[in-house]
Design an enzyme around this catalytic site. Sequence first.
Site, PDB file in Angstrom:
ATOM      1  N   ASP A 295       0.863  -1.181   0.000  1.00  0.00           N
ATOM      2  CA  ASP A 295       0.000   0.000   0.000  1.00  0.00           C
ATOM      3  C   ASP A 295       0.907   1.241   0.000  1.00  0.00           C
ATOM      4  O   ASP A 295       2.128   1.152   0.099  1.00  0.00           O
ATOM      5  CB  ASP A 295      -0.932  -0.027   1.213  1.00  0.00           C
ATOM      6  CG  ASP A 295      -2.254   0.685   0.935  1.00  0.00           C
ATOM      7  OD1 ASP A 295      -2.264   1.649   0.139  1.00  0.00           O
ATOM      8  OD2 ASP A 295      -3.284   0.294   1.513  1.00  0.00           O
TER       9      ASP A 295
ATOM     10  N   GLU B 147     -10.456   6.468   4.785  1.00  0.00           N
ATOM     11  CA  GLU B 147      -9.474   5.833   5.652  1.00  0.00           C
ATOM     12  C   GLU B 147      -9.551   6.361   7.087  1.00  0.00           C
ATOM     13  O   GLU B 147     -10.621   6.479   7.659  1.00  0.00           O
ATOM     14  CB  GLU B 147      -8.078   5.925   5.017  1.00  0.00           C
ATOM     15  CG  GLU B 147      -8.043   5.257   3.642  1.00  0.00           C
ATOM     16  CD  GLU B 147      -6.666   5.208   3.000  1.00  0.00           C
ATOM     17  OE1 GLU B 147      -5.658   5.087   3.718  1.00  0.00           O
ATOM     18  OE2 GLU B 147      -6.605   5.277   1.757  1.00  0.00           O
TER      19      GLU B 147
END
Length: 624
Positions: free
Chosen positions: A305, A511
Amino acid sequence: MMVPLLLIPFLLLFASIGEADYMAYKDATKPVEVRVKDLLGRMTLAEKIGQMTQIERLVATPDVLKNYYIGSILSGGGSVPKEQATAADWVNMVNEFQKACLSTRLGIPMIYGIDAVHGHNNVYNATIFPHNVGLGATRDPDLVKRIGAATALEVRATGIPYAFAPCIAVCRDARWGRCYESYSEDHKVVQAMTEIIPGLQGDVPANYTVGYPYVAGKNNVAACAKHFVGDGGTQSGINENNTIIDRQGLLGIHMPAYLNSLAKSVSTVMISYSSWNGVKMHANGDLITGYLKKQLRFKGFTISDWEGIDRITSPPGSNYTYSVEASIRAGIDMVMVPNNYDMFINDLTNLVNLNVIPMSRINDAVRRILRVKFVMGLFENPLTDLSLADQIGKKEHRDLAREAVRKSLVLLKNGKSSYDKPVLPLPKKASKILVAGTHADNLGYQCGGWTIEWQGKSGRITSGTTILDAIRATVDPSTDIVFAEDPDADFVKNGNFSYAIVVVGEHPYVETSGDSQNLTLPDPGPSTIQTVCGAAKCVVVLITGRPVVIEPYVSTIDALVAAWLPGSEGQGVTDVLFGDYGFTGKLSRTWFKSVNQLPMNVGDPNYDPLYPFGFGLTTKPRNS
């Protein structure tokens, strides 16, 4: 004919020169594995490490791409060539980057990736589909496959061949800020929705090897199953945190959809920021190499990521050399650096030269990356054109998104009591109606995070239809529509409204910024509900990425609809509110009474929800 003896050495020399010039990796008639082996054998260490490096477009210059042999570029959330960029702007940018990569000694094309997680969501005018939480409520894998195919066309229209989708997290706690990216709390629903992968990549041929990457052609993109593994199970729903569960639980809840994804030949797998029982997934060789690559025989490439390897240490980046070593040894093949590429490349080069990381590990990584590039035809078609430009936001895709919206809506209440006549569907012809709420005429709120900008945005951020637009287009021309975002009680009482539609919800988030320990509706949402529903017959439409606190207000509401984050096509909401179609959606998540009950998932002991998993009232179309 006799060949003079004197000529034989010259003929052999020319033959050997011809063989030396022949590059099997450039021969599209050769099997992929032959091409991979040939190219890998020609590469220097610098060229190999370049292939393992993914950098952000903002730091990608022709010199950087050539000098470091960069293998991949990405757009982070909201990273675009320019504001309201057209297909031509995107294609020209990608091609210029690609030309620099092709000018290197071996001419290995780069692969450009982007987060296309509910349509091609960074691109102005693209179709914005409902977020995954809504798609889970449809229980319709074929619909999701069609959305994958439409998304692939819009992504390819901008010259991009790689989408960081789908998210196959199993969100077990609605407090997690990424819960809307998860199809369901139930792994079986998530497994069914992996049908988006053949939508994105194309249908896998019969007898194709399970776990071997596949991309059908220039109308498809490489997909990415993410985030491996357990991202949806963190304690208290805290993003990037620790998933505490035994191996049986991890394999039984969070892993199954990866098996489905590999069976559908997903090309790449992104590793999760989160930890499993205290071990960072970006450093978990047992699961990445031992389980995913060896036991499940995944043959595509793994990717970190964004700055994922940096976060192996606390604080992030505090021992970057260790982060590089731990992540590469664990089995990560491509690193989404994305900015400090020189540090990554220098550290990895030194670790290999010192024999800390074996060349076999580098070769495994590069072999997997090249395999995906060959499979998807990137060597034959490295450059792109504008032949698909008309796919962006095309009517057929918007109609598909509208279908997805109406199938995703979940009717939670329809009448103040079981004795009352149902409120929905609403009549299109009425003397005067009130439309209220912060989310009634806000396309950005309706789309949520990961839309145009990383965190999303308020207002008319792209092309689309707000719910107010849709109401105006749906009701009878004689119906007087009054829009008041946050009316006071006297206004509602004295308005003589036939009924009111209140549209409220969460503001966009992505997020960690979406993590919430209280899950309350932001103001003035609760007061708008109480004011309007206290004085008029009301339908409340919730625009949220997850269940929120609604129990205190349910008794005052006549009809309650969970619309999730529906995207750009608001007419999908009015299609069902006004009875052109019936309500069919079923909760893909348990709706709690109080946050104190969380985490609470279907099958748990002491399961006592406000609305259980799978709940959803139905209505019939008016004309049926």
